[in-house]
Design a protein around this motif. Structure first.
Motif, PDB file in Angstrom:
ATOM      1  N   LEU A   1       0.818  -1.216   0.000  1.00 11.60           N
ATOM      2  CA  LEU A   1       0.000   0.000   0.000  1.00 11.60           C
ATOM      3  C   LEU A   1       0.850   1.264   0.000  1.00 11.60           C
ATOM      4  CD1 LEU A   1      -2.880  -0.929   2.500  1.00 11.60           C
ATOM      5  CD2 LEU A   1      -3.054  -0.669   0.017  1.00 11.60           C
ATOM      6  N   LEU A   2       1.893   1.274   0.821  1.00 14.09           N
ATOM      7  CA  LEU A   2       2.752   2.456   0.891  1.00 14.09           C
ATOM      8  C   LEU A   2       3.458   2.692  -0.442  1.00 14.09           C
ATOM      9  CD1 LEU A   2       3.999   4.776   2.455  1.00 14.09           C
ATOM     10  CD2 LEU A   2       5.739   3.184   3.325  1.00 14.09           C
ATOM     11  N   LYS A   3       3.833   1.609  -1.109  1.00 19.93           N
ATOM     12  CA  LYS A   3       4.512   1.752  -2.408  1.00 19.93           C
ATOM     13  C   LYS A   3       3.578   2.400  -3.427  1.00 19.93           C
ATOM     14  CE  LYS A   3       7.183  -2.489  -1.598  1.00 19.93           C
ATOM     15  NZ  LYS A   3       6.539  -2.874  -0.337  1.00 19.93           N
ATOM     16  N   TRP A   4       2.319   2.017  -3.405  1.00 24.99           N
ATOM     17  CA  TRP A   4       1.356   2.627  -4.330  1.00 24.99           C
ATOM     18  C   TRP A   4       1.100   4.086  -3.953  1.00 24.99           C
ATOM     19  CZ3 TRP A   4       1.865  -0.266  -8.092  1.00 24.99           C
ATOM     20  CH2 TRP A   4       1.778  -1.663  -8.027  1.00 24.99           C
ATOM     21  N   LYS A   5       1.069   4.370  -2.666  1.00 22.21           N
ATOM     22  CA  LYS A   5       0.888   5.760  -2.230  1.00 22.21           C
ATOM     23  C   LYS A   5       2.050   6.613  -2.718  1.00 22.21           C
ATOM     24  CE  LYS A   5       0.432   8.702   1.855  1.00 22.21           C
ATOM     25  NZ  LYS A   5       0.381   8.753   3.342  1.00 22.21           N
ATOM     26  N   GLU A   6       3.266   6.105  -2.568  1.00 24.63           N
ATOM     27  CA  GLU A   6       4.439   6.862  -2.999  1.00 24.63           C
ATOM     28  C   GLU A   6       4.467   7.037  -4.519  1.00 24.63           C
ATOM     29  OE1 GLU A   6       7.638   4.640  -1.281  1.00 24.63           O
ATOM     30  OE2 GLU A   6       7.523   5.710   0.641  1.00 24.63           O
ATOM     31  N   GLY A   7       3.780   6.144  -5.238  1.00 26.25           N
ATOM     32  CA  GLY A   7       3.684   6.267  -6.680  1.00 26.25           C
ATOM     33  C   GLY A   7       2.602   7.226  -7.137  1.00 26.25           C
ATOM     34  N   ASN A   8       1.885   7.807  -6.184  1.00 24.87           N
ATOM     35  CA  ASN A   8       0.832   8.795  -6.490  1.00 24.87           C
ATOM     36  C   ASN A   8      -0.226   8.240  -7.443  1.00 24.87           C
ATOM     37  OD1 ASN A   8       1.816  11.203  -5.008  1.00 24.87           O
ATOM     38  ND2 ASN A   8       3.555  11.040  -6.413  1.00 24.87           N
ATOM     39  N   ILE A   9      -0.627   6.991  -7.197  1.00 18.69           N
ATOM     40  CA  ILE A   9      -1.693   6.416  -8.016  1.00 18.69           C
ATOM     41  C   ILE A   9      -3.030   7.019  -7.575  1.00 18.69           C
ATOM     42  CG2 ILE A   9      -0.365   4.279  -8.239  1.00 18.69           C
ATOM     43  CD1 ILE A   9      -2.549   2.941  -6.456  1.00 18.69           C
ATOM     44  N   SER A  10      -4.058   6.829  -8.384  1.00 22.68           N
ATOM     45  CA  SER A  10      -5.364   7.388  -8.043  1.00 22.68           C
ATOM     46  C   SER A  10      -6.363   6.326  -7.586  1.00 22.68           C
ATOM     47  CB  SER A  10      -5.942   8.146  -9.243  1.00 22.68           C
ATOM     48  OG  SER A  10      -6.149   7.268 -10.343  1.00 22.68           O
ATOM     49  N   TYR A  11      -6.154   5.072  -8.036  1.00 23.85           N
ATOM     50  CA  TYR A  11      -7.140   4.038  -7.689  1.00 23.85           C
ATOM     51  C   TYR A  11      -6.451   2.678  -7.633  1.00 23.85           C
ATOM     52  CZ  TYR A  11     -11.860   2.135  -7.173  1.00 23.85           C
ATOM     53  OH  TYR A  11     -12.994   1.550  -6.669  1.00 23.85           O
ATOM     54  N   LEU A  12      -6.841   1.885  -6.637  1.00 24.88           N
ATOM     55  CA  LEU A  12      -6.276   0.549  -6.453  1.00 24.88           C
ATOM     56  C   LEU A  12      -7.385  -0.471  -6.274  1.00 24.88           C
ATOM     57  CD1 LEU A  12      -3.700  -1.249  -5.838  1.00 24.88           C
ATOM     58  CD2 LEU A  12      -4.219  -0.844  -3.423  1.00 24.88           C
ATOM     59  N   VAL A  13      -7.256  -1.595  -6.966  1.00 27.99           N
ATOM     60  CA  VAL A  13      -8.102  -2.758  -6.723  1.00 27.99           C
ATOM     61  C   VAL A  13      -7.207  -3.856  -6.173  1.00 27.99           C
ATOM     62  CG1 VAL A  13      -9.589  -4.530  -7.720  1.00 27.99           C
ATOM     63  CG2 VAL A  13      -9.714  -2.179  -8.562  1.00 27.99           C
ATOM     64  N   GLY A  14      -7.529  -4.347  -4.988  1.00 31.71           N
ATOM     65  CA  GLY A  14      -6.780  -5.430  -4.381  1.00 31.71           C
ATOM     66  C   GLY A  14      -7.635  -6.681  -4.286  1.00 31.71           C
ATOM     67  N   ALA A  15      -7.021  -7.833  -4.556  1.00 35.90           N
ATOM     68  CA  ALA A  15      -7.749  -9.102  -4.480  1.00 35.90           C
ATOM     69  C   ALA A  15      -6.844 -10.166  -3.874  1.00 35.90           C
ATOM     70  CB  ALA A  15      -8.212  -9.541  -5.866  1.00 35.90           C
ATOM     71  N   ASP A  16      -7.444 -11.018  -3.044  1.00 29.89           N
ATOM     72  CA  ASP A  16      -6.684 -12.103  -2.421  1.00 29.89           C
ATOM     73  C   ASP A  16      -7.652 -13.204  -2.014  1.00 29.89           C
ATOM     74  OD1 ASP A  16      -3.661 -12.339  -1.229  1.00 29.89           O
ATOM     75  OD2 ASP A  16      -5.084 -13.502  -0.029  1.00 29.89           O
TER      76      ASP A  16
END
Length: 318
Positions: A80-95
């Motif tokens: 999550l922190l890596k995506w935040k640092e990448g300044n993304i706008s939307y994330l879909v997570g699945a597990d």
């Protein structure tokens, strides 16, 4: 101890960060490291090194702000922190693990609340699903959304139990990927693992050390394309069955989704390649992927690191 050449895995002195730090900062860092060593497991640097690989791989493929990302097999939200640092706008997570998704969602909402008055966190949705058996676009809030990046970290080796499961997994990773978008990931280097099986003097072809072991459940002289099961144990982290991935087969299957291979390196190669980038070397030490004072890592950890590879595929524009 191990280094990058011979018996030692060590960066050149010129690459060791230090001049940019003031003396109190350095002494505080070194002191905290000495105190922390008492509690370090034997795979402390290995885990941090793997996390460094993911961080660099993700940063390499975020080419601009406001990306939409699919994090397949996202677990508890370790990226999550890596995506935040990448300044993304939307994330879909699945597990597949409901408990992991619950913890991921809790972690996300906690980070979101902390960031309300600073850097806003991206929007997200999380789904519990077996990505090898369920078509994910059917559970998305918007089944027509398009991803700039699909990421699958340290999980693809669980998906090649059967052809049907592998096909569904790859469909989920590629189906909603934009033309020009990237599929990135880390997984076992099956060629290296099979070489270790064949070099083993054990009757069951087991390979390993005091921190890992792998035992094949298939005939190493007649390896099937799918279902080549082996039992893998890594101290304190993994103790589950996995399946070999014939990389050429993976390339061929992804070609059916209009994907082309743009990166494939084992972790050792990746490490040596990224040494020329100052920001990656600096991150290596900030994440404690190597001993900060010596630039070293244990030989046993380095041997396990050599079992993995990074990959990136790009969706063709036409």
């Amino acid at each position: 101890m191990a280094s990058t050449s011979g018996s030692k895995r060590k960066l050149p002195e010129d690459n060791l960060p230090g001049k940019e730090y003031n003396i109190p900062q350095v002494e505080k860092f070194v002191t905290s490291e000495k105190n922390a060593k008492k509690d370090k497991s034997r795979i402390f640097y290995l885990r941090n090194f793997n996390n460094w690989v993911k961080s660099v791989l993700i940063r390499m493929h975020i080419l601009q702000r406001d990306y939409t990302v699919l994090d397949m097999c996202c677990g508890k939200g370790g990226d999550l922190l890596k995506w935040k640092e990448g300044n993304i706008s939307y994330l879909v997570g699945a597990d597949i693990a409901a408990t992991s998704i619950e913890q991921c969602d809790t972690r996300y909402n906690s980070d979101r609340m902390r960031g309300r008055h600073r850097q806003p966190l991206f929007n997200a949705e999380f789904h519990t699903a077996d990505c090898t058996r369920v078509r994910l676009r059917d559970v998305y809030k918007n089944p027509y959304m398009r991803f700039n990046i699909a990421s699958c970290q340290f999980s693809l080796q669980y998906c090649f139990e059967s052809a049907a499961q592998a096909k569904m997994m790859l469909l989920n990773l590629c189906e909603n990927l934009r033309p020009g978008g990237f599929l990135i990931g880390t997984t076992i280097d099956s060629n290296e693992l099979v070489c270790r099986f064949r070099s083993s003097t054990e009757g069951d072809h087991m390979c390993g050390s005091s921190i890992y072991s792998a035992i094949p459940s298939f005939n190493i002289d007649d390896i099937p394309l799918f279902g080549a099961k082996y039992n893998f144990h890594l101290e304190g982290v993994v103790d589950v069955p996995e399946y070999l991935i014939h990389f050429l087969l993976l390339v061929r299957m992804l070609e059916e989704h209009n994907m082309e291979l743009v990166l494939k390196q084992d972790f050792h190669e990746f490490f040596h390649t990224r040494q020329q980038f100052v920001e990656d070397v600096d991150l290596l030490y900030r994440m404690q992927a190597l001993d900060r004072q010596t630039g070293e890592i244990s030989q046993e950890e380095w041997d396990v690191i050599g079992l993995y590879l990074v990959f990136a595929f790009r969706k063709r524009l036409q």
